[in-house]
Design a protein around this motif. Structure first.
Motif, mmCIF file in Angstrom:
data_model
loop_
_atom_site.group_PDB
_atom_site.id
_atom_site.type_symbol
_atom_site.label_atom_id
_atom_site.label_comp_id
_atom_site.label_asym_id
_atom_site.label_seq_id
_atom_site.Cartn_x
_atom_site.Cartn_y
_atom_site.Cartn_z
ATOM 1 N N GLU A 1 0.836 -1.207 0.000
ATOM 2 C CA GLU A 1 0.000 0.000 0.000
ATOM 3 C C GLU A 1 0.874 1.261 0.000
ATOM 4 N N ALA A 2 1.903 1.278 0.836
ATOM 5 C CA ALA A 2 2.782 2.457 0.862
ATOM 6 C C ALA A 2 3.462 2.652 -0.488
ATOM 7 N N MET A 3 3.680 1.529 -1.199
ATOM 8 C CA MET A 3 4.430 1.607 -2.451
ATOM 9 C C MET A 3 3.526 1.566 -3.680
ATOM 10 N N ALA B 1 2.224 3.909 -5.412
ATOM 11 C CA ALA B 1 2.619 4.858 -6.458
ATOM 12 C C ALA B 1 3.873 4.393 -7.193
ATOM 13 N N TYR B 2 4.586 3.431 -6.600
ATOM 14 C CA TYR B 2 5.793 2.883 -7.238
ATOM 15 C C TYR B 2 5.505 1.501 -7.824
ATOM 16 N N GLU B 3 4.223 1.213 -8.037
ATOM 17 C CA GLU B 3 3.776 -0.050 -8.638
ATOM 18 C C GLU B 3 3.995 -1.243 -7.708
ATOM 19 N N TYR C 1 8.991 12.097 -0.003
ATOM 20 C CA TYR C 1 8.489 11.686 1.318
ATOM 21 C C TYR C 1 7.774 10.346 1.205
ATOM 22 N N LEU C 2 8.108 9.424 2.088
ATOM 23 C CA LEU C 2 7.458 8.113 2.154
ATOM 24 C C LEU C 2 7.400 7.725 3.619
ATOM 25 N N PHE C 3 6.219 7.465 4.113
ATOM 26 C CA PHE C 3 6.074 7.157 5.532
ATOM 27 C C PHE C 3 5.461 5.781 5.752
ATOM 28 N N ASN C 4 5.782 5.190 6.887
ATOM 29 C CA ASN C 4 5.160 3.932 7.316
ATOM 30 C C ASN C 4 3.662 4.172 7.497
ATOM 31 N N HIS D 1 1.715 5.507 10.472
ATOM 32 C CA HIS D 1 1.916 6.891 10.939
ATOM 33 C C HIS D 1 1.368 7.933 9.980
ATOM 34 N N TRP D 2 0.513 7.514 9.051
ATOM 35 C CA TRP D 2 -0.071 8.478 8.119
ATOM 36 C C TRP D 2 -1.125 9.343 8.814
ATOM 37 N N HIS D 3 -1.427 10.460 8.221
ATOM 38 C CA HIS D 3 -2.532 11.347 8.626
ATOM 39 C C HIS D 3 -2.311 12.045 9.962
ATOM 40 N N ARG D 4 -1.060 12.245 10.325
ATOM 41 C CA ARG D 4 -0.788 12.998 11.560
ATOM 42 C C ARG D 4 0.034 14.243 11.280
ATOM 43 N N GLY D 5 0.143 14.582 9.992
ATOM 44 C CA GLY D 5 0.883 15.793 9.637
ATOM 45 C C GLY D 5 2.392 15.609 9.603
ATOM 46 N N TYR D 6 2.869 14.360 9.751
ATOM 47 C CA TYR D 6 4.324 14.160 9.779
ATOM 48 C C TYR D 6 4.969 14.460 8.427
ATOM 49 N N ALA D 7 4.291 14.062 7.312
ATOM 50 C CA ALA D 7 4.915 14.282 5.994
ATOM 51 C C ALA D 7 5.115 15.776 5.747
ATOM 52 N N VAL D 8 4.100 16.578 6.047
ATOM 53 C CA VAL D 8 4.234 18.020 5.822
ATOM 54 C C VAL D 8 5.299 18.599 6.752
ATOM 55 N N ALA E 1 8.435 18.573 -6.892
ATOM 56 C CA ALA E 1 7.944 17.266 -6.433
ATOM 57 C C ALA E 1 7.233 16.624 -7.614
ATOM 58 N N GLN E 2 7.686 15.430 -7.994
ATOM 59 C CA GLN E 2 6.997 14.722 -9.079
ATOM 60 C C GLN E 2 6.019 13.747 -8.444
ATOM 61 N N VAL E 3 4.772 13.829 -8.867
ATOM 62 C CA VAL E 3 3.717 13.063 -8.192
ATOM 63 C C VAL E 3 2.916 12.288 -9.234
ATOM 64 N N ARG E 4 2.773 10.991 -9.007
ATOM 65 C CA ARG E 4 1.967 10.175 -9.924
ATOM 66 C C ARG E 4 0.521 10.677 -9.881
ATOM 67 N N ASN F 1 -1.854 9.788 -7.030
ATOM 68 C CA ASN F 1 -1.379 9.894 -5.644
ATOM 69 C C ASN F 1 -1.856 11.194 -4.969
ATOM 70 N N ILE F 2 -3.114 11.190 -4.572
ATOM 71 C CA ILE F 2 -3.728 12.399 -4.015
ATOM 72 C C ILE F 2 -3.055 12.817 -2.697
ATOM 73 N N ALA F 3 -2.697 11.844 -1.862
ATOM 74 C CA ALA F 3 -2.049 12.189 -0.586
ATOM 75 C C ALA F 3 -0.777 12.999 -0.843
ATOM 76 N N MET G 1 -0.044 14.739 -3.541
ATOM 77 C CA MET G 1 -0.388 16.058 -4.078
ATOM 78 C C MET G 1 -0.732 17.016 -2.948
ATOM 79 N N ASN G 2 -1.460 16.518 -1.951
ATOM 80 C CA ASN G 2 -1.850 17.397 -0.842
ATOM 81 C C ASN G 2 -0.647 17.843 -0.023
ATOM 82 N N VAL G 3 0.347 16.970 0.101
ATOM 83 C CA VAL G 3 1.580 17.398 0.780
ATOM 84 C C VAL G 3 2.244 18.508 -0.038
ATOM 85 N N ALA G 4 2.339 18.307 -1.365
ATOM 86 C CA ALA G 4 2.970 19.320 -2.236
ATOM 87 C C ALA G 4 2.234 20.654 -2.126
HETATM 88 C C1 LIG Z 1 2.116 10.870 0.894
HETATM 89 C C2 LIG Z 1 2.365 10.585 2.386
HETATM 90 C C3 LIG Z 1 3.844 10.750 2.668
HETATM 91 C C4 LIG Z 1 1.532 11.562 3.239
HETATM 92 O O1 LIG Z 1 1.900 11.353 4.603
HETATM 93 P P1 LIG Z 1 1.048 11.871 5.830
HETATM 94 O O2 LIG Z 1 1.989 11.973 6.999
HETATM 95 O O3 LIG Z 1 -0.170 11.057 5.976
HETATM 96 O O4 LIG Z 1 0.653 13.339 5.353
HETATM 97 P P2 LIG Z 1 0.163 14.509 6.300
HETATM 98 O O5 LIG Z 1 -0.521 13.929 7.497
HETATM 99 O O6 LIG Z 1 1.296 15.459 6.511
HETATM 100 O O7 LIG Z 1 -0.955 15.171 5.390
HETATM 101 C C5 LIG Z 1 -0.683 16.159 4.413
HETATM 102 C C6 LIG Z 1 -1.966 16.571 3.731
HETATM 103 O O8 LIG Z 1 -2.358 15.524 2.851
HETATM 104 C C7 LIG Z 1 -3.658 15.078 3.188
HETATM 105 N N1 LIG Z 1 -3.695 13.641 2.994
HETATM 106 C C8 LIG Z 1 -2.916 12.719 3.604
HETATM 107 N N2 LIG Z 1 -3.259 11.500 3.171
HETATM 108 C C9 LIG Z 1 -4.268 11.671 2.275
HETATM 109 C C10 LIG Z 1 -5.030 10.786 1.476
HETATM 110 N N3 LIG Z 1 -4.822 9.449 1.519
HETATM 111 N N4 LIG Z 1 -5.970 11.295 0.643
HETATM 112 C C11 LIG Z 1 -6.176 12.622 0.581
HETATM 113 N N5 LIG Z 1 -5.482 13.530 1.320
HETATM 114 C C12 LIG Z 1 -4.538 13.036 2.156
HETATM 115 C C13 LIG Z 1 -3.857 15.454 4.610
HETATM 116 O O9 LIG Z 1 -5.230 15.587 4.908
HETATM 117 C C14 LIG Z 1 -3.117 16.759 4.692
HETATM 118 O O10 LIG Z 1 -3.883 17.808 4.156
HETATM 119 P P3 LIG Z 1 -4.447 18.937 5.129
HETATM 120 O O11 LIG Z 1 -3.221 19.615 5.699
HETATM 121 O O12 LIG Z 1 -5.257 19.773 4.207
HETATM 122 O O13 LIG Z 1 -5.226 18.186 6.157
HETATM 123 C C15 LIG Z 1 1.933 9.145 2.752
HETATM 124 O O14 LIG Z 1 0.607 8.949 2.332
HETATM 125 C C16 LIG Z 1 2.831 8.094 2.138
HETATM 126 O O15 LIG Z 1 3.866 7.733 2.700
HETATM 127 N N6 LIG Z 1 2.426 7.542 0.976
HETATM 128 C C17 LIG Z 1 3.176 6.496 0.327
HETATM 129 C C18 LIG Z 1 4.478 6.979 -0.288
HETATM 130 C C19 LIG Z 1 4.248 7.993 -1.374
HETATM 131 O O16 LIG Z 1 3.401 7.801 -2.239
HETATM 132 N N7 LIG Z 1 5.038 9.067 -1.339
HETATM 133 C C20 LIG Z 1 4.965 10.129 -2.323
HETATM 134 C C21 LIG Z 1 5.643 9.782 -3.565
HETATM 135 S S1 LIG Z 1 5.554 11.158 -4.732
#
Ligand SMILES: CC(C)(COP(=O)(O)OP(=O)(O)OC[C@H]1O[C@@H](n2cnc3c(N)ncnc32)[C@H](O)[C@@H]1OP(=O)(O)O)[C@@H](O)C(=O)NCCC(=O)NCCS
Length: 175
Positions: A29-31, A33-35, A93-96, A99-106, A127-130, A133-135, A137-140
Motif C-alpha cells: 500500500e505504501a508503495m 505509487a511505485y507499482e 516523502y514516504l512514511f510507514n 503513521h499516516w494522517h498525523r501531519g508528519y509528511a508536511v 515534487a513529481q507526483v503520480r 497519488n492524491i495524498a 499532491m496534498n503534501v505538495a
Molecule cells: C504521501 C504521504 C507521505 C503523506 O503522509 P502523511 O503523513 O499522511 O501526510 P500529512 O498527514 O502530513 O498530510 C498532508 C496533507 O495531505 C492530506 N492527505 C494525507 N493522506 C491523504 C489521502 N490518503 N488522501 C487525501 N489527502 C490526504 C492530509 O489531509 C493533509 O492535508 P491537510 O493539511 O489539508 O489536512 C503518505 O501517504 C505516504 O507515505 N504515501 C506512500 C508513499 C508515497 O506515495 N510518497 C509520495 C511519492 S511522490
C-alpha cells in the motif's frame, strides 16, 4: 546532516535502519505509487543509492525519526531528479502506513524545503507526483507548490502519468 522539527528528527540512513526501511518499501500500500512493494534486492539497492547520494551530493532521502520514541517512521529529503528534461532538486516523502494522517509528511517536508532554500541556495524545489497519488499532491500543495507541467515516467515496465509540482524560493511560506 541533522534537521529537527517539533516532533521529528531527520538524519542519514544506515544499514541499521533496514528493518524500518523494509516496513515501508516492502509494503504494497505504501508503495502503490511505485507499482507495489519492493523485494529485498530492490530495498538494499535503494539504501545503497541513498548512501551514494549522501556521499556525492551531500543530501538524499533521510530517515525520519519520532523524537518522542526514537523510532524511524519514514523517509523524507532531497534528491536531484530529471523532470521534464531538466536536472532539478526534488523533495520526497514516504512514511510507514501506521503513521499516516498525523501531519508528519508536511512537517518533515517543510524542514527539507527550508534546507533546500536556506542551506543549498536552491531557487526552486520540485515534487513529481503520480497522477493517482492524491495524498502526495496534498503534501505538495501544503508546501506552497503549484502544478508546473505533466509528463509520463516509465518505471517497472509501466507508463505512469505524473504531475510536476514546484515552489519558488520567494513563494515558500515562512514556517
Ligand atoms: C504521501 C504521504 C507521505 C503523506 O503522509 P502523511 O503523513 O499522511 O501526510 P500529512 O498527514 O502530513 O498530510 C498532508 C496533507 O495531505 C492530506 N492527505 C494525507 N493522506 C491523504 C489521502 N490518503 N488522501 C487525501 N489527502 C490526504 C492530509 O489531509 C493533509 O492535508 P491537510 O493539511 O489539508 O489536512 C503518505 O501517504 C505516504 O507515505 N504515501 C506512500 C508513499 C508515497 O506515495 N510518497 C509520495 C511519492 S511522490
Amino acid at each position: 546532516m541533522h534537521l529537527e522539527t517539533s516532533r521529528l528528527r531527520l538524519r542519514e540512513m544506515t544499514t541499521a535502519d533496514l528493518p524500518p526501511l523494509r516496513a515501508i518499501l516492502q509494503d504494497d500500500e505504501a508503495m502503490s505509487a511505485y507499482e507495489g512493494a519492493f523485494d529485498e534486492a530492490m530495498t538494499l539497492s535503494w539504501l545503497d543509492g541513498m548512501q551514494r547520494r549522501y556521499r556525492e551530493d551531500g543530501f538524499g532521502l533521510w530517515a525520519v525519526d519520532l523524537r518522542s520514541t526514537g523510532a524511524m517512521i519514514g523517509q523524507c529529503g532531497l534528491t536531484t531528479q530529471r523532470i521534464m528534461d531538466a536536472e532539478v532538486l526534488e523533495v520526497g516523502y514516504l512514511f510507514n502506513r501506521a503513521h499516516w494522517h498525523r501531519g508528519y509528511a508536511v512537517e518533515a517536508a517543510r524542514a527539507a524545503q527550508r534546507y533546500a532554500f536556506a542551506e543549498l541556495g536552491a531557487d526552486r524545489l520540485w515534487a513529481q507526483v503520480r497522477d493517482t497519488n492524491i495524498a502526495s499532491m496534498n503534501v505538495a500543495i501544503r508546501l506552497g507548490m503549484t502544478v508546473r507541467g505533466r509528463f509520463t515516467k516509465h518505471y517497472r515496465g509501466v507508463d505512469m502519468p505524473h504531475l510536476a509540482f514546484a515552489v519558488d524560493r520567494g513563494d515558500a511560506e515562512p514556517h
